[in-house]
Scaffold this active site. Structure first.
Site, PDB file in Angstrom:
ATOM      1  N   GLU A 202       0.829  -1.211   0.000  1.00  0.00           N
ATOM      2  CA  GLU A 202       0.000   0.000   0.000  1.00  0.00           C
ATOM      3  C   GLU A 202       0.860   1.256   0.000  1.00  0.00           C
ATOM      4  O   GLU A 202       0.796   2.096   0.904  1.00  0.00           O
ATOM      5  CB  GLU A 202      -0.946  -0.004   1.217  1.00  0.00           C
ATOM      6  N   GLU A 390      -5.594  -8.239  -1.289  1.00  0.00           N
ATOM      7  CA  GLU A 390      -6.245  -8.086   0.019  1.00  0.00           C
ATOM      8  C   GLU A 390      -7.711  -7.779  -0.207  1.00  0.00           C
ATOM      9  O   GLU A 390      -8.052  -6.850  -0.946  1.00  0.00           O
ATOM     10  CB  GLU A 390      -5.635  -6.930   0.818  1.00  0.00           C
TER      11      GLU A 390
HETATM   12  C1  BGP Z   1      -4.411  -3.060   4.792  1.00  0.00           C
HETATM   13  C2  BGP Z   1      -3.049  -3.559   5.179  1.00  0.00           C
HETATM   14  C3  BGP Z   1      -3.013  -4.823   5.939  1.00  0.00           C
HETATM   15  C4  BGP Z   1      -4.256  -5.136   6.725  1.00  0.00           C
HETATM   16  C5  BGP Z   1      -5.549  -4.640   6.157  1.00  0.00           C
HETATM   17  C6  BGP Z   1      -6.741  -4.652   7.076  1.00  0.00           C
HETATM   18  O1  BGP Z   1      -4.425  -1.684   4.849  1.00  0.00           O
HETATM   19  O2  BGP Z   1      -2.197  -3.734   4.065  1.00  0.00           O
HETATM   20  O3  BGP Z   1      -1.815  -4.883   6.609  1.00  0.00           O
HETATM   21  O4  BGP Z   1      -4.101  -5.126   8.051  1.00  0.00           O
HETATM   22  O5  BGP Z   1      -5.456  -3.368   5.606  1.00  0.00           O
HETATM   23  O6  BGP Z   1      -6.711  -3.528   7.903  1.00  0.00           O
HETATM   24  P1  BGP Z   1      -6.865  -3.620   9.441  1.00  0.00           P
HETATM   25  O7  BGP Z   1      -5.853  -4.598   9.891  1.00  0.00           O
HETATM   26  O8  BGP Z   1      -6.635  -2.256   9.958  1.00  0.00           O
HETATM   27  O9  BGP Z   1      -8.242  -4.105   9.665  1.00  0.00           O
END
Ligand code: BGP
Length: 493
Positions: A202, A390
């Protein structure tokens, strides 16, 4: 059937949220190791110490909680503070068990990140840490047993801490060389074992969280612009090195992307959304498209931002763009310029509440059309292969006494999202390489540092303050996803 035979179904994780073993076998500290846990309402904080005075404290990370280090303070691990990354959900000691779960579900790919400080403990070391290299080699060999292709992120929200303290993080051009050396070491070592890499997770989070995205301790537009530029150049050099080491290796970009809607039909809202899209797509325009877009250069001019560049930077960016574009997408955001409309209450850039969509307890909206929209936008713009790396839903799952978890809400979310992805492929002809559901084995949340914001097909016994046995058990969604993969996405019932 929409999905080709070689479609890469799987799941995704990140070292700092999953691996644990933060100081084992020569691993150095990284930026994630000094970030405390938080919650939906309490922001995560970075702990610091002033070595001269012995004074300690904490500061925010950006987005809602200001980052400000007092003079002389540097990020540091403090006694008596709980850091979720230190043990996370202990993949380091459970990798065989976890990869067996992935094999049982029929994964074709597993996205994981390598912890840069496990390979180069300080980031600027001349020789790598052999124990770190051996660990990942064992992981890749284990994947091979099940026919699972690894997809490796080189830097997922972490930078060796020494590079922040001694160099200021990615704001410093020296990091380009350190990263290039790390990438070359890894590409050469795992030649024949790893085909797919991503450079920075990201990368566009640089704008919002420069410490997380680039180990940068000053939250200024100038520092963030420079940090992004240095990462672009480093990415191009990684692509170049990978192709020289083996024509088999492909290096992708990783972008946080979600469709953005206007809340009203006020043209001012439409312009606002266009500008919001520019903020995100700038990162893929450069890294995947190979060129700085005019809208961003104009903005730098207006804001008085001066990039430190070297002759050859622009040629590198153009000659070695990413081989494919991967992205995260959890839902959509709805934006407006009208201040009387309520915020959605999610983290990052979720905007205001969309009355057509449901949200989870963290305010993240489930949008059944988001993947089709995202895939079309990105494919139309770059005409490069895409990869959803993701997608998923965080939920405070309740485990039954027998270890089962009845996560029908997760199955419903995934069903809608996979259908949307199917439409992009079958109706619109988007070239999609794969799909990796986020957090396939429960892990720490990046945004809140919580354990209770769970994403996995496999439950891990661990709570928000470090209690639990790390025991694993299958959720209902485990069996559902197994069937989806087996039928190539044809049976989503
Ligand atoms: C993205 C990231 C991840 C992950 C995901 C979910 O932004 O690349 O690392 O964690 O989001 O977000 P969160 O963990 O805050 O729910």
């Amino acid at each position: 059937m929409a999905f080709p035979k070689d479609f890469l179904w799987g799941g995704a994780t990140a070292a700092n949220q999953y691996e644990g073993a933060y100081s084992e076998k020569g691993k150095g500290l990284n930026t994630a190791d000094v970030i405390m846990g938080g919650s939906h309402t309490v922001p995560r904080m970075i702990t610091w110490k002033n070595e001269k005075t012995g004074e300690t404290g904490k500061t925010g990370m950006g987005f809602g909680s200001k980052m400000e280090f007092p003079v002389g303070a540097v990020p540091a691990v403090l006694d008596d503070v709980y850091y979720p990354s230190h043990e996370a959900t202990d993949f380091y000691h459970h990798y065989k068990e976890d990869i067996a779960f992935m094999g049982e579900m029929g994964f074709k790919t597993f996205r994981l990140s390598m912890n840069w400080a496990r390979i180069f403990p300080n980031g600027d070391d001349t020789a790598p840490n052999e124990d770190g290299l051996a660990f990942y080699e064992a992981v890749f060999d284990e994947c091979k047993k099940y026919g699972i292709e690894p997809l490796v992120t080189l830097s997922h929200y972490e930078t060796p801490l020494h590079l922040s303290i001694a160099y200021g993080g990615w704001v410093n051009r020296k990091l380009i060389g350190f990263f290039e050396n790390y990438a070359k070491t890894v590409f050469a070592r795992y030649k024949g074992k790893v085909k797919y890499y991503l450079t920075f997770n990201e990368i566009n989070m640089m704008d919002m969280c420069p410490f997380m995205a680039g180990g940068i301790m000053e939250d200024t537009p100038q520092a963030k612009a420079q940090g992004a530029h240095n990462q672009f150049v480093a990415s191009a050099l990684a692509v170049k090195a990978a192709h020289e080491i083996s024509p088999e290796i492909q290096v992708g970009q990783m972008l946080a992307y979600q469709p953005t809607y206007t809340y009203t039909c006020d043209p001012a809202d439409q312009v606002y959304v266009m500008e919001a899209e520019h903020k995100t797509l700038f990162y893929s325009d450069v890294q995947t498209g190979g060129k700085y877009p005019a809208y961003r250069l104009k903005q730098y001019e207006r804001d008085g931002i001066k990039l430190e560049t070297e002759p050859g930077d622009w040629e590198l960016l153009e000659k070695y763009p990413a081989d494919f574009l991967s992205f995260s997408c959890y839902g959509s955001s709805t934006q407006t310029t009208h201040s009387d409309i309520d915020g959605a209450g999610g983290n990052f850039v979720m905007g205001v509440k969309n009355p057509y969509l449901q949200t989870n307890a963290w305010g993240w909206a489930t949008d059944p059309a988001c993947l089709r929209l995202a895939l079309n936008t990105l494919y139309d713009r770059y005409h490069k292969p895409l990869w959803i790396v993701e997608n998923g839903i965080g939920w405070d799952d309740q485990k039954e006494a027998d270890g089962s978890v009845h996560d029908s809400y997760r199955i419903e979310y995934l069903r809608q999202n996979i259908r949307s992805m199917d439409e992009a492929v079958s109706l619109d002809g988007v070239d999609l390489m794969g799909y990796t559901m986020w957090g396939c084995i429960d892990l720490v949340s990046a945004g809140t540092g919580e354990m209770k914001k769970r994403y996995g097909f496999v439950y891990v016994d661990r709570d928000d303050v470090g209690n639990g046995t790390f025991a694993r058990s299958r959720k209902d969604s485990f069996y559902w996803y197994q069937k989806v993969i087996k039928t190539q996405g044809a049976d989503l019932s």
